[in-house]
Write an enzyme that holds these catalytic residues in place. Structure first.
Site, short mmCIF file in Angstrom:
data_model
loop_
_atom_site.label_atom_id
_atom_site.label_comp_id
_atom_site.label_asym_id
_atom_site.label_seq_id
_atom_site.Cartn_x
_atom_site.Cartn_y
_atom_site.Cartn_z
N GLY A 1 17.40 -4.20 82.66
CA GLY A 1 16.78 -3.30 81.71
C GLY A 1 15.74 -4.04 80.87
N HIS B 1 25.11 2.22 62.53
CA HIS B 1 24.75 2.50 63.92
C HIS B 1 25.07 3.96 64.21
CE1 HIS B 1 26.44 3.04 68.09
NE2 HIS B 1 25.20 2.75 68.34
N GLU C 1 13.90 -6.25 75.31
CA GLU C 1 13.59 -6.02 73.90
C GLU C 1 14.18 -4.71 73.40
OE1 GLU C 1 12.57 -8.23 71.89
OE2 GLU C 1 12.20 -9.69 73.48
#
Lengths: 396, 396
Positions: B355, B198, B358
């Site tokens: 928000g 990440h 996906e």
């Protein structure tokens, strides 16, 4: 990692809206000895009450005791009852019988797996039995847990329950002892055409506070049974809801429509705008009916689980399926994870307050899946399920 | 379900501790037009500031624009700079180059999958590019997103950033415009011996408020790169941390030890008592160094991603593995899900405020697993990984 055994908590402190539901599969911990969380909100839901319950630490047991009740609770309670046993005692008996019956039915239907059992108790009374069947022939993960908890809640919680918020009558009141007992279960089958089932029934009492003689003892019931398929078979969903309605109608014709809607509202994944499944019944804080009647109702609901679920499993457990069917089931399992980790009040409360993680998270499926921007083709079977989760239907 | 495209947000309003980190993969929505959340806390972390940002709704685009900046931003900024381009413009250029480079490197290493791209913009300026590679040969899910956001924050947030909380100088101040740009990425490989990566780098500015002439403009940098393997290969983890340290040491010898610890502290799954992985570096609110220096530092970190990660992937992507290895990787993916859904501030904030789901949840793995009460055998490779997640190590 915690090594002591624990079990689901299935209670709710008696507070007014916004309510704090400690719902399925939440174990209590020795909050008082582990961490002080009384000075900050423990979840976005816990607006009115910032303190929380305090429970002794649990210890594993080798054998199931006949009862988890304190001996003083095994006799007639102060509430109205035609039985020689207290409501506490009869509720414990009922949930333990239900656990035995459901586990036996699951093992027979599974034909392969068997339940692993963890028994635990607390020195001052209370305890529980956690049973998990994992990677069976029919179910990939099936948890059926009972627990009995004696704890202490802050006086504000008790006063709020009496509608005495801000009053000065309890200014000197100490913590209020409470009792909670419940059964909680999540059953995740392997076959994508066989639905997941969740049920949870719980009973809650506060003792009269010692320093406020004559103050009323509070009690209430909560619970529900709901179905989460990946594919809709109308006859299955109709059968499931019909059994719920039959259980409700034996007690009050208003129960099914009211608790069906409550279920659709509760199991809502807000960020998706969809429910996790096709609902069933859900209720909480129920104390505005005769106590014996509600004990009978909770018993009827609990005893209806096998009749509501097992015929569906028998019909679907061996249905042939493709990789695509399995992938869709796994995506829906992802939604189950999202609901439980983000919204379920028992789970989020338990995670934040130091509950036994394995007991809290036994509700999660063995496997789950997240695809980027997955959209079922309009009109497909997957689309129909999603549509029914977005727009709850009347099934009967 | 929302149909409009969105993208990660990568910013943080300028508040004091406890900070609100809007971290990886959080898209902004038109909060002002959708829902008022200014009167209640939106998360347990959001103690000081209850209002939130307001952003226009996004619209899909067919082509990538040369820049998402407003034309007025494309020139020299008011801050000290030796470049003809503003920091905003140079940061956008850097993250878009990084996105191109990382995606190209991943496609080459994958050898099978390719990225699907979603481009979007907002009428008043700003937009983003989301790229997702799913079910490739090497990666099961790889998301690399950039975004540029123009928004408005409440004056309290701005005053808090200036250390002027409770002061009356801003009593009549209106909402403060802000600018945010960032890159955010999560890469989940298939092979259980190949680690998840990440990274996320972001730059944030507030405009000087119109009704408070001369008030300082705020800016800061945030970000980090961290590694989440299911199995420890010391040479891999050492290599990864060495690259992070080299990037840090070019700018300040205190950076690596400080940001390494910050990373271990941030990616902590509190209810497990363990980190989600083996860390790396993480920083936020960084503005107490020269702005050019921090732009250079963020650039160096972003440009180090390929060098830190790809050699590890090359070594591990084809390693033979058993079903047991895969199951353990899946259990660790379950932990990733737990961290992101329960703790990651960007994710939890994004889910609660509407928000684009996906984009927020592209950080979740394609598949994950939860076994009841799984405990690796002491001394096993799985146990070693868990031990390193519980007790963070110094790798170099």
């Amino acid at each position: 990692m915690p090594s002591a055994l624990s079990s689901p908590l299935l209670l709710q402190p008696p507070i007014t809206a916004p309510t704090l539901n400690l719902s399925p599969l939440l174990p209590l911990r020795t909050l008082a000895t582990r961490r002080r969380i009384a000075t900050r909100p423990f979840s976005p839901f816990a607006v009115p009450i910032r303190a929380t319950v305090a429970i002794e630490k649990e210890t594993p047991e080798n054998e199931r005791p006949e009862t988890f009740l304190r001996s003083s609770d095994d006799v007639l309670s102060s509430s109205s009852s035609s039985s020689p046993l207290s409501v506490r005692a009869r509720f414990e008996k009922m949930i333990r019988e239900t656990q035995d019956e459901v586990c036996a039915a699951i093992e027979v239907a599974d034909g392969g797996g068997s339940f692993k059992e963890d028994v635990w108790s607390r020195p001052g009374g209370g305890g529980g039995i956690s049973r998990v069947l994992q990677d069976g022939a029919v179910w990939e993960k099936a948890g059926v847990n009972v627990s009995v908890v004696y704890g202490v809640m802050p006086p504000e919680a008790y006063r709020a329950a009496k509608g005495d918020v801000g009053g000065n009558s309890g200014a000197k009141a100490g913590p209020v002892p409470f009792f909670a007992a419940g059964i909680s279960s999540v059953l995740h089958p392997k076959n994508p055409f066989a639905p997941t089932l969740h049920f949870n029934y719980r009973y809650f009492e506060t003792d009269a506070p010692k320093d406020a003689p004559g103050a009323p003892r509070q009690w209430w019931f909560g619970g529900g049974t709901d179905l989460t398929p990946a594919y809709i078979f109308e006859e299955d969903v109709k059968h499931f809801h019909t059994v719920q309605k039959q259980a409700c109608d034996k007690f009050d014709p208003s129960f099914y429509p009211r608790f069906k809607k409550w279920c659709d509202d509760y199991f809502f994944i807000k960020h998706r705008g969809e429910r996790r499944g096709l609902g069933g019944i859900f209720f909480d804080d129920l104390n505005d009916y005769d106590q014996e009647m509600l004990l009978g109702f909770s018993t009827e609901c609990s005893k209806s689980v096998i009749r509501a679920y097992m015929p569906i499993i028998e019909r679907r457990k061996d249905t042939p399926f493709t990789e695509e069917h399995k992938a869709w089931q796994q995506l829906r399992r992802g939604r189950y994870v999202e609901f439980n980790l983000v919204y379920d009040r028992g789970t989020t409360f338990g995670l934040k307050t130091g509950g036994r993680i394995e007991s809290i998270l036994v509700s999660l499926p063995l496997t789950a899946r997240w695809e980027y921007d997955h959209k079922p083709e309009e009109g497909s079977e997957e689309w129909k399920l999603l549509d029914a989760c977005i727009n709850p239907k009347e099934w009967i």
